[in-house]
Design a protein around this motif. Structure first.
Motif, short mmCIF file in Angstrom:
data_model
loop_
_atom_site.label_atom_id
_atom_site.label_comp_id
_atom_site.label_asym_id
_atom_site.label_seq_id
_atom_site.Cartn_x
_atom_site.Cartn_y
_atom_site.Cartn_z
N PHE A 128 61.94 40.86 26.39
CA PHE A 128 62.57 41.54 25.26
C PHE A 128 63.40 42.72 25.74
N ALA A 129 62.87 43.49 26.68
CA ALA A 129 63.61 44.64 27.21
C ALA A 129 64.90 44.19 27.89
N ALA A 150 72.08 42.66 25.52
CA ALA A 150 72.81 42.66 24.24
C ALA A 150 73.72 43.87 24.14
N GLY A 151 73.24 45.02 24.60
CA GLY A 151 74.08 46.22 24.58
C GLY A 151 75.29 46.07 25.48
N ALA A 194 66.55 41.48 27.22
CA ALA A 194 67.43 40.99 26.17
C ALA A 194 68.14 42.14 25.46
N VAL A 195 67.43 43.23 25.19
CA VAL A 195 68.05 44.38 24.52
C VAL A 195 69.12 45.00 25.41
N ILE A 196 68.83 45.15 26.68
CA ILE A 196 69.81 45.74 27.61
C ILE A 196 71.03 44.83 27.73
#
Length: 133
Positions: A17-18, A24-25, A20-22
């Motif tokens: 998840f971490a 995505a940004g 994926a968030v990075i």
């Protein structure tokens, strides 16, 4: 408590998840640049040279002081920025679709389960029925 927290953080789901968030940004910045710097100038060129980001419907004009400074800023509906956001959303959706499609191609197809044979009870019932005849 620290040990539990470490176990929680080190599980695969939290780390994935971490990442994926990075990602995505980072992808969001790339796509915003692509839309703002490449796509919108092309669209503006074919739309008669207009810049969509500056399109707005002015509700109230700006109020200027005697010395030329702005006392009250203009009140406008910036629909051009909204058009840019919609184009950005469409491009992000398309890129995500391509990424998921490529990811799904890399996954191994799930093999069908072997057909289940008769259970012990079914076999005993067949033997019983055969003996009755």
């Amino acid at each position: 408590m620290l040990k539990e927290f470490k176990n929680f953080i080190m599980t695969g789901n939290v780390v994935e998840f971490a990442v994926a968030v990075i990602m995505a940004g980072a992808i969001g910045l790339v796509i915003n640049g692509f839309v703002g710097d490449i796509i919108m100038p092309i669209v503006g060129h074919f739309a008669g040279g207009m810049d969509f980001a500056n399109l707005a419907y002015q509700l109230d004009p700006a109020v200027l002081a005697a010395d030329g400074t702005v006392e009250k800023a203009a009140n406008s509906i910036r629909y051009g920025a909204w058009v840019n956001a919609i184009i950005n959303l469409l491009i992000v959706g398309f890129v995500m679709f391509l990424m998921v499609k490529a990811y799904n191609k890399t996954k191994k197809p799930v093999e069908a389960a072997a057909p289940a044979g008769p259970t012990d009870n079914e076999l005993l019932m067949e033997i019983r029925d055969a003996l009755k005849k």
